[in-house]
Scaffold this active site. Structure first.
Site, PDB file in Angstrom:
ATOM      1  CD  GLU A   1     -45.561  25.281 -67.279  1.00 21.24           C
ATOM      2  OE1 GLU A   1     -45.983  26.447 -67.284  1.00 21.24           O
ATOM      3  OE2 GLU A   1     -44.423  24.957 -66.881  1.00 21.24           O
TER       4      GLU A   1
ATOM      5  NE  ARG B   1     -38.480  39.164 -72.980  1.00 20.35           N
ATOM      6  CZ  ARG B   1     -37.778  39.769 -72.046  1.00 20.35           C
ATOM      7  NH1 ARG B   1     -37.556  41.069 -72.123  1.00 20.35           N
ATOM      8  NH2 ARG B   1     -37.311  39.098 -71.008  1.00 20.35           N
TER       9      ARG B   1
ATOM     10  CG  ASP C   1     -36.637  33.735 -69.261  1.00 19.92           C
ATOM     11  OD1 ASP C   1     -37.100  34.834 -68.880  1.00 19.92           O
ATOM     12  OD2 ASP C   1     -36.839  32.662 -68.672  1.00 19.92           O
TER      13      ASP C   1
ATOM     14  CB  ALA D   1     -45.508  39.400 -74.445  1.00 21.47           C
TER      15      ALA D   1
ATOM     16  CG  HIS E   1     -40.329  40.092 -66.056  1.00 18.13           C
ATOM     17  ND1 HIS E   1     -39.154  40.628 -66.515  1.00 18.13           N
ATOM     18  CD2 HIS E   1     -40.427  38.859 -66.610  1.00 18.13           C
ATOM     19  CE1 HIS E   1     -38.565  39.756 -67.331  1.00 18.13           C
ATOM     20  NE2 HIS E   1     -39.318  38.678 -67.407  1.00 18.13           N
TER      21      HIS E   1
ATOM     22  CD  GLN F   1     -42.527  33.046 -62.981  1.00 17.22           C
ATOM     23  OE1 GLN F   1     -42.798  31.852 -62.868  1.00 17.22           O
ATOM     24  NE2 GLN F   1     -41.714  33.538 -63.900  1.00 17.22           N
TER      25      GLN F   1
ATOM     26  CE  LYS G   1     -40.145  14.883 -61.115  1.00 16.99           C
ATOM     27  NZ  LYS G   1     -39.352  13.950 -61.866  1.00 16.99           N
TER      28      LYS G   1
HETATM   29  P1  FAD Z   1     -43.015  40.721 -71.690  1.00 19.13           P
HETATM   30  O1  FAD Z   1     -44.477  40.871 -71.438  1.00 19.13           O
HETATM   31  O2  FAD Z   1     -42.498  41.231 -72.964  1.00 19.13           O
HETATM   32  O3  FAD Z   1     -42.261  41.328 -70.442  1.00 19.13           O
HETATM   33  C1  FAD Z   1     -40.855  41.195 -70.279  1.00 19.13           C
HETATM   34  C2  FAD Z   1     -40.307  42.423 -69.540  1.00 19.13           C
HETATM   35  O4  FAD Z   1     -40.421  43.587 -70.374  1.00 19.13           O
HETATM   36  C3  FAD Z   1     -41.059  42.783 -68.267  1.00 19.13           C
HETATM   37  O5  FAD Z   1     -40.142  43.323 -67.376  1.00 19.13           O
HETATM   38  C4  FAD Z   1     -42.065  43.841 -68.705  1.00 19.13           C
HETATM   39  O6  FAD Z   1     -42.406  44.735 -67.664  1.00 19.13           O
HETATM   40  C5  FAD Z   1     -41.296  44.551 -69.807  1.00 19.13           C
HETATM   41  N1  FAD Z   1     -42.175  44.992 -70.915  1.00 19.13           N
HETATM   42  C6  FAD Z   1     -43.280  44.386 -71.386  1.00 19.13           C
HETATM   43  N2  FAD Z   1     -43.783  45.072 -72.443  1.00 19.13           N
HETATM   44  C7  FAD Z   1     -42.966  46.112 -72.644  1.00 19.13           C
HETATM   45  C8  FAD Z   1     -42.936  47.185 -73.590  1.00 19.13           C
HETATM   46  N3  FAD Z   1     -43.871  47.293 -74.541  1.00 19.13           N
HETATM   47  N4  FAD Z   1     -41.925  48.091 -73.521  1.00 19.13           N
HETATM   48  C9  FAD Z   1     -40.963  48.001 -72.575  1.00 19.13           C
HETATM   49  N5  FAD Z   1     -40.935  47.005 -71.627  1.00 19.13           N
HETATM   50  C10 FAD Z   1     -41.925  46.083 -71.686  1.00 19.13           C
HETATM   51  N6  FAD Z   1     -40.533  30.970 -71.179  1.00 19.13           N
HETATM   52  C11 FAD Z   1     -40.226  30.112 -72.193  1.00 19.13           C
HETATM   53  O7  FAD Z   1     -39.163  30.244 -72.794  1.00 19.13           O
HETATM   54  N7  FAD Z   1     -41.079  29.131 -72.572  1.00 19.13           N
HETATM   55  C12 FAD Z   1     -42.274  28.952 -71.967  1.00 19.13           C
HETATM   56  O8  FAD Z   1     -43.025  28.054 -72.328  1.00 19.13           O
HETATM   57  C13 FAD Z   1     -42.627  29.813 -70.878  1.00 19.13           C
HETATM   58  N8  FAD Z   1     -43.807  29.693 -70.233  1.00 19.13           N
HETATM   59  C14 FAD Z   1     -44.146  30.568 -69.240  1.00 19.13           C
HETATM   60  C15 FAD Z   1     -45.409  30.461 -68.619  1.00 19.13           C
HETATM   61  C16 FAD Z   1     -45.780  31.340 -67.599  1.00 19.13           C
HETATM   62  C17 FAD Z   1     -47.118  31.200 -66.934  1.00 19.13           C
HETATM   63  C18 FAD Z   1     -44.878  32.365 -67.191  1.00 19.13           C
HETATM   64  C19 FAD Z   1     -45.251  33.310 -66.093  1.00 19.13           C
HETATM   65  C20 FAD Z   1     -43.642  32.491 -67.809  1.00 19.13           C
HETATM   66  C21 FAD Z   1     -43.268  31.609 -68.843  1.00 19.13           C
HETATM   67  N9  FAD Z   1     -42.033  31.692 -69.495  1.00 19.13           N
HETATM   68  C22 FAD Z   1     -41.708  30.840 -70.520  1.00 19.13           C
HETATM   69  C23 FAD Z   1     -41.042  32.698 -69.057  1.00 19.13           C
HETATM   70  C24 FAD Z   1     -41.183  34.006 -69.833  1.00 19.13           C
HETATM   71  O9  FAD Z   1     -40.851  33.785 -71.187  1.00 19.13           O
HETATM   72  C25 FAD Z   1     -40.201  35.003 -69.197  1.00 19.13           C
HETATM   73  O10 FAD Z   1     -40.659  35.385 -67.923  1.00 19.13           O
HETATM   74  C26 FAD Z   1     -39.836  36.203 -70.041  1.00 19.13           C
HETATM   75  O11 FAD Z   1     -38.688  36.820 -69.455  1.00 19.13           O
HETATM   76  C27 FAD Z   1     -40.909  37.279 -70.150  1.00 19.13           C
HETATM   77  O12 FAD Z   1     -41.922  36.913 -70.974  1.00 19.13           O
HETATM   78  P2  FAD Z   1     -43.243  37.855 -71.086  1.00 19.13           P
HETATM   79  O13 FAD Z   1     -44.102  37.273 -72.115  1.00 19.13           O
HETATM   80  O14 FAD Z   1     -43.804  38.112 -69.758  1.00 19.13           O
HETATM   81  O15 FAD Z   1     -42.556  39.195 -71.656  1.00 19.13           O
END
Ligand code: FAD
Length: 302
Positions: A16, A105, A107, A122, A147, A174, A270
Site C-alpha cells: 500500500e 465508507r 472515516d 460501504a 471496527h 486492518q 518507505k
Molecule cells: P463500513 O463497512 O461502512 O463500516 C463502518 C462501520 O459501520 C463499522 O462499524 C461497521 O460494522 C458498520 N456498518 C457497516 N455496514 C453497516 C450497515 N449497513 N448498517 C449499519 N452499520 C454498518 N480510509 C480512507 O479514508 N482512505 C483509504 O484509502 C483507506 N484505506 C483503507 C484500507 C484498509 C485495508 C482498511 C482496513 C481501512 C482503510 N481506510 C481508509 C479506513 C476506513 O475508511 C475506515 O476504517 C472507515 O471508518 C470504515 O470504512 P469501511 O469501508 O470499513 O466502512
C-alpha cells in the site's frame, strides 16, 4: 488483471502507498515505487483522501503503476460522494485501465454524523458499484479486532457478510498485531458464511510514536512482545527501529501460518525499510502454487 484472478493461483505479496500531500513533489513516491517493483509485488494499492483531499493524485499514482506494467488497486471512499460524482470517478478509473477498487465508507470527519453523501456504508457503495461497474473487481476492508465503531465483532462480521453479498470479491484487513485474534477472525468469518479471500494487512513497526498512535487509534491490541519493544526503546529511535524490523519479520513469518490468502504491507512509502524487512523475513516473492490458502505458498524465492 483482477486481484481475484491472481489470488486463484498464488498467495500474494502486495503493497500500500499513499499520495504525497498537495503541493509536495511526486518524484519521491515514484522512486519508492520503482524500488518496490523490484520485490515483485502482485499488486499495489493506493489510498484515497476521505474528506476530498488528494483525490486526483490517487488516480495519477494508479496511472503511473499501470504505465510501469504493474497492477494497481485504487482505494475509494464514499464520504461526501453523490451517485453522479461516484459514477464519474469510476468512469475515469475504467478509462485509464484500473480494474480493481477497494470500496470503503471512509472515516467520518470530526463532528459528522454521516457520510454527507448518497451512501451511508460501504455495502451500499458496493451495491451501486456492482450495478454500475460490474467489470470492476471490488475489495473491502475487514477488521480482525472489529471496527472501532462496531458494537461487537459479531455485528461487524454481519456487515462484512453484507459487503460480500453485495459484490465484494476480496478483503484486506486492518492492522492486527495479535496473530491469535487474526486466526480466530478467519475462523469466525468463515463460520458466518464469508468465503472470499482475506489478504492480511501488515503495518511494519518502524517508529515508536507512530506505532502506538496507529494501533490505539484503530482500537487494536498490543501484544506483550510488541509492548516490550515499545517499553524498552523509549527515546532511542534507532534501537526501536532495529527491534521493530526484527519483530515485523517474525510477524510476517507467523502470518504465513494463519491461512491468509496474501500479505499486504502498509509501506508508508518507505521502500528501504520494507526491502530490509522482507529480506529478514526471507520473502521476496511467492511462487505460484495451486491452493491460495496453503501455508506452503509462502516460501521465499530462493
Ligand atoms: P463500513 O463497512 O461502512 O463500516 C463502518 C462501520 O459501520 C463499522 O462499524 C461497521 O460494522 C458498520 N456498518 C457497516 N455496514 C453497516 C450497515 N449497513 N448498517 C449499519 N452499520 C454498518 N480510509 C480512507 O479514508 N482512505 C483509504 O484509502 C483507506 N484505506 C483503507 C484500507 C484498509 C485495508 C482498511 C482496513 C481501512 C482503510 N481506510 C481508509 C479506513 C476506513 O475508511 C475506515 O476504517 C472507515 O471508518 C470504515 O470504512 P469501511 O469501508 O470499513 O466502512
Amino acid at each position: 488483471m483482477k486481484i481475484t484472478d491472481i489470488l486463484k493461483s498464488k498467495a500474494t505479496l502486495s503493497f500500500e502507498v499513499f499520495p504525497p500531500k498537495e503541493g509536495q513533489p511526486m518524484e519521491p513516491l515514484l522512486e519508492a515505487l520503482r524500488q518496490l517493483y523490484r520485490l515483485r509485488p502482485d499488486f499495489i494499492s493506493c489510498t484515497y483522501g476521505a474528506g476530498g483531499t488528494n483525490k486526483g493524485r490517487n488516480m495519477e499514482i494508479c496511472e503511473a503503476i499501470i504505465r510501469d506494467g504493474h497492477v494497481p488497486v485504487s482505494h475509494f471512499t464514499c464520504i461526501g460522494g453523490t451517485k453522479e460524482e461516484i459514477r464519474d470517478v469510476m468512469g475515469g478509473y475504467v478509462s485509464i485501465g484500473i480494474e480493481n477498487v477497494l470500496a470503503l465508507r471512509g472515516d467520518l470527519p470530526a463532528g459528522w454524523a454521516g457520510t454527507g453523501g448518497d451512501f451511508a456504508h460501504a455495502d451500499e457503495l458496493l451495491a451501486f458499484l456492482e450495478r454500475e461497474r460490474p467489470e470492476l473487481c471490488k475489495g473491502v476492508a475487514g477488521y480482525p479486532e472489529k471496527h472501532l465503531q462496531a458494537a461487537s465483532l459479531e455485528e461487524d462480521i454481519g456487515h462484512l457478510k453484507s459487503k460480500q453479498d453485495k459484490g465484494a470479491a476480496f478483503i484486506t484487513t486492518q492492522i492486527c498485531h495479535d496473530l491469535e485474534a487474526f486466526s480466530r477472525y478467519l475462523e469466525r468469518i468463515r463460520r458466518a458464511g464469508v468465503t472470499i479471500p482475506v489478504v492480511a494487512g501488515i503495518m511494519p513497526v518502524l517508529y515508536r510514536e507512530g506505532t502506538i498512535r496507529m494501533t490505539l487509534s484503530n482500537g487494536c491490541s498490543i501484544p506483550r512482545e510488541l509492548a516490550e519493544i515499545i517499553g524498552r526503546h523509549d527515546g532511542r529511535p534507532e534501537d526501536f527501529k532495529k527491534a521493530g524490523k526484527e519483530y515485523t519479520a517474525r510477524q510476517i513469518q507467523r502470518f504465513k501460518e494463519t491461512g491468509a490468502a496474501g500479505l499486504h504491507i502498509y509501506t508508508m512509502n518507505k521502500h528501504e525499510d520494507i526491502t530490509e524487512v522482507l529480506a529478514m523475513a526471507g520473502v521476496y516473492a511467492y511462487p505460484s502454487l495451486n491452493s491460495a490458502n496453503s501455508a506452503q505458498n509462502y516460501q521465499a524465492d530462493a
